[in-house]
Scaffold this active site. Structure first.
Site, short mmCIF file in Angstrom:
data_model
loop_
_atom_site.label_atom_id
_atom_site.label_comp_id
_atom_site.label_asym_id
_atom_site.label_seq_id
_atom_site.Cartn_x
_atom_site.Cartn_y
_atom_site.Cartn_z
N CYS A 1 1.99 0.71 -8.83
CA CYS A 1 3.15 1.22 -8.09
C CYS A 1 4.38 1.38 -8.98
O CYS A 1 5.18 2.26 -8.79
CB CYS A 1 3.45 0.28 -6.93
N ALA B 1 1.21 4.65 5.07
CA ALA B 1 0.68 3.56 5.90
C ALA B 1 1.80 2.57 6.24
O ALA B 1 1.86 2.04 7.35
CB ALA B 1 -0.47 2.87 5.18
N GLY B 2 2.70 2.33 5.28
CA GLY B 2 3.81 1.40 5.51
C GLY B 2 4.71 1.85 6.65
O GLY B 2 5.14 1.03 7.48
N GLU C 1 5.59 -3.42 0.65
CA GLU C 1 5.63 -3.07 -0.78
C GLU C 1 4.91 -1.76 -0.93
O GLU C 1 3.69 -1.70 -0.79
CB GLU C 1 4.92 -4.15 -1.61
N GLY D 1 0.84 -1.20 0.00
CA GLY D 1 0.00 0.00 0.00
C GLY D 1 0.87 1.24 0.00
O GLY D 1 2.01 1.21 -0.48
P1 NAD Z 1 -3.33 2.48 1.50
O1 NAD Z 1 -2.01 2.49 2.18
O2 NAD Z 1 -4.26 3.58 1.81
O3 NAD Z 1 -4.10 1.13 1.82
C1 NAD Z 1 -3.58 -0.14 1.53
C2 NAD Z 1 -4.22 -1.17 2.45
O4 NAD Z 1 -3.79 -0.91 3.77
C3 NAD Z 1 -5.74 -1.13 2.50
O5 NAD Z 1 -6.21 -2.46 2.69
C4 NAD Z 1 -6.01 -0.29 3.73
O6 NAD Z 1 -7.28 -0.57 4.30
C5 NAD Z 1 -4.88 -0.74 4.63
N1 NAD Z 1 -4.44 0.23 5.64
C6 NAD Z 1 -4.28 1.56 5.50
N2 NAD Z 1 -3.81 2.09 6.66
C7 NAD Z 1 -3.65 1.06 7.52
C8 NAD Z 1 -3.20 0.95 8.88
N3 NAD Z 1 -2.83 2.01 9.59
N4 NAD Z 1 -3.16 -0.27 9.44
C9 NAD Z 1 -3.51 -1.36 8.75
N5 NAD Z 1 -3.98 -1.33 7.48
C10 NAD Z 1 -4.04 -0.13 6.88
O7 NAD Z 1 -3.01 2.41 -0.07
P2 NAD Z 1 -4.06 2.38 -1.27
O8 NAD Z 1 -4.49 3.77 -1.56
O9 NAD Z 1 -5.10 1.35 -1.05
O10 NAD Z 1 -3.11 1.83 -2.46
C11 NAD Z 1 -2.29 2.64 -3.21
C12 NAD Z 1 -0.85 2.58 -2.75
O11 NAD Z 1 -0.36 1.24 -2.78
C13 NAD Z 1 0.09 3.36 -3.65
O12 NAD Z 1 0.99 4.11 -2.87
C14 NAD Z 1 0.82 2.29 -4.41
O13 NAD Z 1 2.08 2.66 -4.89
C15 NAD Z 1 0.92 1.21 -3.40
N6 NAD Z 1 1.16 -0.09 -4.06
C16 NAD Z 1 2.39 -0.67 -3.93
C17 NAD Z 1 2.66 -1.87 -4.59
C18 NAD Z 1 4.01 -2.53 -4.49
O14 NAD Z 1 4.10 -3.71 -4.79
N7 NAD Z 1 5.07 -1.84 -4.12
C19 NAD Z 1 1.68 -2.46 -5.36
C20 NAD Z 1 0.45 -1.82 -5.49
C21 NAD Z 1 0.20 -0.64 -4.81
#
Ligand code: NAD
Length: 490
Positions: free
Chosen positions: A297, A245-246, A263, A241
């Site tokens: 991503c 958040a990471g 990731e 994500g």
């Molecule tokens: P996001 O971080 O908002 O959410 C991702 C997931 O995490 C969702 O299921 C969300 O409910 C959960 N989440 C969010 N905050 C959390 C927390 N504090 N604790 C636990 N879970 C939590 O991201 P998004 O908007 O859904 O996705 C887009 C992002 O994902 C972009 O930044 C993109 O680059 C990244 N992404 C990375 C990869 C990779 O492999 N590197 C692949 C696809 C997407």
């Protein structure tokens, strides 16, 4: 939509039993919010469902814990686990058209793309089943003093697998297939906007007969996700994500030193060298600078061109992008669908505004397509005269917005390619592949393609810098679910 409607019918037929916990479909506990799944191309409601609650997380973690601590799964031989994973793969293969339509319906990714890319879902199960047969789970070694040693690969434990909405099932299966192959048990929390394909996966895992509690699935938002990552019963968090958040997850996991793999976002560069032929650049740069309407991503969102060739390259690129048909993602001739949701379009439009305000020039797009007044559509947008310090060159936009940056000489090119907090992917275009390799070695990024764009599930993928921690895919993707144990024979 025919296949997707069948899937939706199946989900609705279970009433509100939307969670898969301990081998059974269960209704969420009381008090969960009602969540909408909306088709981004026409804004129609596909599904409404009750979100999982923290009480459901407790149940799911308890089921996964029991399956790990006392169940058969981690104690099977890797080959036995592989045989079960192959059954899951076969069931998923039979449902590929449904997987593609679920992806297109929820995210707006065009069907021409999702029909092809969905092969990765069963592909990941088949690949990790194969590694179950070949990976040295028990490695016999001898000490220099002559003593016998076995270095064994133990499963990391109960894994929280948290995934975003853009490629929902592919990203979840990287974690589930590798984690299960290693002998872990899983609590999956898919994104609240895209629960449908995770239902299909749970159905296939149930049908394949994996032991109860080995795979649990509860779609929910970030608060429930946050409860899950803090749970003492979770040994490892595997997250895909946003970088924001990471970082939060890494900080939280640090308290109990839970294992973490991340990731995260990207701002990948395509560097075009002086000797690259434009006809060799466009076939990969056009689709992979804006895959899934730029919501991937590893999108190549910064294009670095030698200043002397800038106009020629921009003209060829914009003319090729101009031929991509933006429209209904279910139509076979559409090359680009909508953004996945209203808040994504707000975000992307905000960045386009910022790009203009900071002095970049729009070479194409910048608005909404005049002919599409339903759905979250936006025009493919190309900025030129972008400086590496501008917001649009630094931050992940997650939309079809590409920045052209000029460079003067290779040193300047490398400096500009690396002038980012991210380091996920990249591409080098050149007439000399070995020169391309030398440039790739200087890019601070987890993967680079010379003269094209490849991401292969059988190879490691992941980020340098703020693009993540650890790798998914390939042998390295299995190893993130392994704890190494050394057993000496005295
Ligand atoms: P996001 O971080 O908002 O959410 C991702 C997931 O995490 C969702 O299921 C969300 O409910 C959960 N989440 C969010 N905050 C959390 C927390 N504090 N604790 C636990 N879970 C939590 O991201 P998004 O908007 O859904 O996705 C887009 C992002 O994902 C972009 O930044 C993109 O680059 C990244 N992404 C990375 C990869 C990779 O492999 N590197 C692949 C696809 C997407």
């Amino acid at each position: 939509m025919e296949q997707l409607n069948r899937t939706l019918h199946g989900i609705k037929a279970r009433g509100n039993a939307g969670l898969f916990i301990g081998g059974e479909w269960r209704a969420p506990g009381a008090g969960g919010a009602l969540l909408d799944v909306v088709a981004p191309h026409n804004e129609e409601l596909l599904l409404q469902y009750a979100e999982a609650t923290i009480a459901d997380v407790d149940l799911a973690v308890a089921a996964a814990r029991e399956a790990f601590d006392r169940g058969p799964w981690p104690r099977l031989s890797p080959q036995e686990r592989g045989a079960q994973l192959r059954k899951v793969a076969a069931l998923l293969k039979a449902r590929m058209p449904e997987l593609a339509e679920a992806w297109t319906g929820q995210v707006g990714a065009v069907i021409g793309f999702t029909s092809k890319a969905s092969y990765q879902v069963p592909g990941l199960f088949d690949y990790y089943a194969g590694l179950c047969d070949t990976y040295p789970f028990v490695d016999e070694r001898t000490r220099s003093s002559g003593g016998k040693v076995r270095v064994v690969a133990e499963p990391a434990g109960v894994v929280a697998a948290i995934t975003p909405w853009n490629a929902p099932l592919v990203l979840l299966c990287y974690k589930v297939a590798a984690g299960l192959a290693a002998g872990c048990t899983i609590v999956a929390k898919p994104s609240p906007e895209t629960p449908i394909d995770a239902h299909i996966l749970a159905e296939c895992i149930a049908e394949a007969g994996l032991p109860a509690g080995v795979f649990n699935m509860l779609p929910a938002g970030r608060e429930v996700g946050d409860y899950l990552i803090r749970h003492a019963g979770i040994d490892k968090v595997s997250f895909t994500g946003s970088t924001a958040a990471g970082k939060h997850i890494a900080r939280t996991a640090a308290d109990r030193l839970a294992r973490v793999s991340l990731e995260l976002g990207g701002k990948s560069a395509a560097v075009i060298l002086e000797d690259a032929k434009i006809e060799n650049v466009l076939p990969s740069l056009v689709p992979y600078s804006m895959p899934i309407t730029g919501q991937v991503c590893f999108s190549l969102t910064r294009v670095l061109t030698p200043r002397s060739r800038r106009d020629e390259i921009v003209e060829a690129y914009t003319s090729a992008v101009g031929k991509v048909k933006v429209g209904d993602p279910f139509a076979a001739d559409s090359g680009m669908g909508p953004l996945a949701m209203q808040r994504q379009r707000d975000r992307v439009e905000g960045y386009i505004e910022k790009g203009r305000a900071e002095g970049a020039k729009i070479a194409m797009g910048g608005g909404r397509p005049a002919s599409l007044n339903r759905g979250f559509f936006i025009e493919p947008t190309v900025f030129v005269d972008v400086e590496p310090t501008m917001t649009i060159a630094r931050e992940e936009i997650f939309g079809p917005v590409v920045s052209f940056i000029d460079y003067d000489g290779e040193e300047d090119m490398i400096a500009k390619a690396n002038a980012t907090d991210y380091g996920l992917h990249g591409a080098v275009y050149t007439g000399d592949p070995e020169h391309g390799y030398a440039v790739a070695r200087q890019m601070r990024t987890g993967s680079v393609t010379v003269n094209g764009m490849i991401v292969d599930i059988e190879m490691p993928f992941g980020g340098f810098k703020q693009s993540g921690l650890g790798r998914e895919g390939g042998i390295e993707g299995l190893e993130t679910y392994i704890e190494t144990k050394t057993i000496y024979f005295a």
